[in-house]
Design a protein around this motif. Structure first.
Motif, PDB file in Angstrom:
ATOM      1  N   THR A   1       0.845  -1.202   0.000  1.00  0.00           N
ATOM      2  CA  THR A   1       0.000   0.000   0.000  1.00  0.00           C
ATOM      3  C   THR A   1       0.874   1.243   0.000  1.00  0.00           C
ATOM      4  N   VAL A   2       0.278   2.361  -0.392  1.00  0.00           N
ATOM      5  CA  VAL A   2       0.991   3.631  -0.353  1.00  0.00           C
ATOM      6  C   VAL A   2       1.379   3.976   1.082  1.00  0.00           C
TER       7      VAL A   2
ATOM      8  N   ALA B   1       0.302   5.132  -8.632  1.00  0.00           N
ATOM      9  CA  ALA B   1      -0.206   3.764  -8.781  1.00  0.00           C
ATOM     10  C   ALA B   1      -1.484   3.556  -7.972  1.00  0.00           C
ATOM     11  N   ALA B   2      -1.699   4.399  -6.961  1.00  0.00           N
ATOM     12  CA  ALA B   2      -2.914   4.315  -6.143  1.00  0.00           C
ATOM     13  C   ALA B   2      -3.249   5.717  -5.640  1.00  0.00           C
TER      14      ALA B   2
ATOM     15  N   GLU C   1      -5.829   7.299  -4.990  1.00  0.00           N
ATOM     16  CA  GLU C   1      -6.873   7.416  -3.967  1.00  0.00           C
ATOM     17  C   GLU C   1      -6.320   7.222  -2.556  1.00  0.00           C
ATOM     18  N   GLU C   2      -5.092   6.697  -2.462  1.00  0.00           N
ATOM     19  CA  GLU C   2      -4.463   6.480  -1.157  1.00  0.00           C
ATOM     20  C   GLU C   2      -3.624   7.674  -0.698  1.00  0.00           C
TER      21      GLU C   2
END
Length: 194
Positions: free
Chosen positions: A78-79, A144-145, A147-148
């Motif tokens: 995860t970020v 890559a994410a 929203e995080e």
């Protein structure tokens, strides 16, 4: 044989890198480099030309090593985990015990950036290259994410690069790991959505 170096270039550049990292650019002379590398000063001049050329090659080695560590660190699921791993890597580099750090502490790029004698454009270009690559790696991980992350990936990356370079300076003044970890947690709180 003419043109063949009579010394191990890898070892010499590693020694030069550590010396520049410890002492800074301005406080390092060609004689210091000769002593640290075990290579005669004349041989260093013949092989590289001048101190700045040696520095740029040594700094390129530092950059490759540092970026490899950052890439590995950012490979988290995860970020949030990647961000905290990166902050931890940064703090560990600043606070390693003397016996584990070969006399170096903090970020070589920041040490050189605040060295008033290292103002030549070639050195500034090398420093910008490292910072831009670092920001690019962080931005790619955040993108890559997205929203995080509480900010757009590019803004989050620039903030993180700027803040961690500042943390290097603060560490030199306070030498307080707890203070750095509190700052890192504040950064994570800002960058991660609620």
């Amino acid at each position: 044989m003419a043109g063949t170096r009579q010394f191990n270039e890898e070892e010499a550049l590693d020694s030069a890198m550590l010396l520049f990292w410890r002492r800074g650019y301005g406080a390092t002379s060609m004689q210091d480099l000769a002593e640290a590398t075990g290579v005669l000063r004349g041989s260093l001049y013949n092989a590289y030309g001048d101190k700045q050329s040696i520095f740029l090659l040594a700094f390129a080695r530092y950059r490759r090593n540092f970026m490899a560590q950052v890439r590995d660190t950012l490979e988290q699921p995860t970020v949030a985990e990647a961000l905290r791993a990166y902050l931890d890597l940064s703090i560990r580099a600043m606070t390693l015990p003397e016996e584990e750090r070969s006399g170096t502490r903090g970020c070589m790029s920041t040490k050189i950036a605040v060295d008033e004698t290292a103002r030549d454009e070639a050195i500034r270009t090398a420093l910008r290259g490292l910072l831009d690559e670092l920001a690019g790696l962080l931005e790619a991980r955040f993108a890559a994410a997205p929203e995080e992350v509480a900010l757009p990936p590019a803004a989050a990356a620039r903030l993180l690069v700027t803040a961690t370079r500042g943390m290097v300076v603060v560490e030199r003044v306070y030498q307080d790991e707890g203070r750095l970890r509190e700052t890192a947690e504040s950064l994570a709180t800002l960058l991660l959505p609620k």
